[in-house]
Write a protein that holds these residues in place. Structure first.
Motif, PDB file in Angstrom:
ATOM      1  N   ARG A   1     -22.156  18.270   9.392  1.00 32.26           N
ATOM      2  CA  ARG A   1     -22.078  17.134  10.316  1.00 32.26           C
ATOM      3  C   ARG A   1     -22.794  17.511  11.603  1.00 32.26           C
ATOM      4  O   ARG A   1     -22.539  18.568  12.181  1.00 32.26           O
ATOM      5  CB  ARG A   1     -20.619  16.815  10.592  1.00 32.26           C
ATOM      6  CG  ARG A   1     -20.415  15.575  11.365  1.00 32.26           C
ATOM      7  CD  ARG A   1     -18.950  15.165  11.303  1.00 32.26           C
ATOM      8  NE  ARG A   1     -18.800  14.021  12.168  1.00 32.26           N
ATOM      9  CZ  ARG A   1     -17.942  13.963  13.156  1.00 32.26           C
ATOM     10  NH1 ARG A   1     -17.137  14.967  13.387  1.00 32.26           N
ATOM     11  NH2 ARG A   1     -17.862  12.897  13.904  1.00 32.26           N
TER      12      ARG A   1
ATOM     13  N   ARG B   1     -19.592  22.382   9.405  1.00 33.93           N
ATOM     14  CA  ARG B   1     -19.536  22.418   7.945  1.00 33.93           C
ATOM     15  C   ARG B   1     -18.187  21.874   7.493  1.00 33.93           C
ATOM     16  O   ARG B   1     -17.138  22.372   7.863  1.00 33.93           O
ATOM     17  CB  ARG B   1     -19.714  23.850   7.466  1.00 33.93           C
ATOM     18  CG  ARG B   1     -19.625  24.035   5.985  1.00 33.93           C
ATOM     19  CD  ARG B   1     -20.637  23.272   5.209  1.00 33.93           C
ATOM     20  NE  ARG B   1     -21.925  23.921   5.203  1.00 33.93           N
ATOM     21  CZ  ARG B   1     -22.964  23.440   4.572  1.00 33.93           C
ATOM     22  NH1 ARG B   1     -22.859  22.317   3.911  1.00 33.93           N
ATOM     23  NH2 ARG B   1     -24.106  24.052   4.610  1.00 33.93           N
ATOM     24  N   LEU B   2     -18.236  20.826   6.699  1.00 30.30           N
ATOM     25  CA  LEU B   2     -17.035  20.258   6.108  1.00 30.30           C
ATOM     26  C   LEU B   2     -16.840  20.865   4.723  1.00 30.30           C
ATOM     27  O   LEU B   2     -17.742  21.526   4.201  1.00 30.30           O
ATOM     28  CB  LEU B   2     -17.174  18.734   6.027  1.00 30.30           C
ATOM     29  CG  LEU B   2     -17.350  18.024   7.372  1.00 30.30           C
ATOM     30  CD1 LEU B   2     -17.617  16.549   7.163  1.00 30.30           C
ATOM     31  CD2 LEU B   2     -16.142  18.220   8.246  1.00 30.30           C
TER      32      LEU B   2
END
Length: 116
Positions: free
Chosen positions: A60, A53-54
């Motif tokens: 991603r 998790r960005l």
């Protein structure tokens, strides 16, 4: 919570943890199997569970490169990584490296970047 899977192997009742981690050794995904299960078939299920998790956007799921030991050096694993445009940093087994007798059927030699 899932129950631990137990399987028979030479050491008795055991289970295996197949884990994907990042460069800082933080776990990204985990698959638990019975002790007699081979390592190589679990390569793709472990990679499919990776979600990073960005701060913004979708998680991603495709790393830039995957490093592994010789147990994961199979044609199926390498084809999966090639299809997803992921660099494989996996050394080739010695018995699979004998390409001289195969001639043109052998294909390209496997590239291995030790620095990655």
């Amino acid at each position: 919570m899932k129950q631990a899977l137990l399987g028979r192997s030479r050491g008795g009742l055991t289970s295996k943890v197949h884990l994907a981690g990042d460069r800082r050794c933080r776990p990204l995904s985990l698959v638990l199997t019975a002790g007699q299960a081979a390592d190589s078939p679990q390569f793709i299920p472990v990679l499919c569970k990776v979600r990073v998790r960005l701060p913004v956007g979708h998680p991603r799921t495709r790393p830039g490169a995957v490093a592994g030991d010789k147990a994961y050096s199979s044609r199926a694993n390498r084809a999966y990584l090639r299809k997803r445009h992921i660099t494989a940093v996996i050394p080739e087994k010695k018995d699979a490296a004998n390409r001289t007798r195969k001639g043109s059927r052998a294909g390209w030699p496997v590239s291995f970047n030790a620095e990655l």
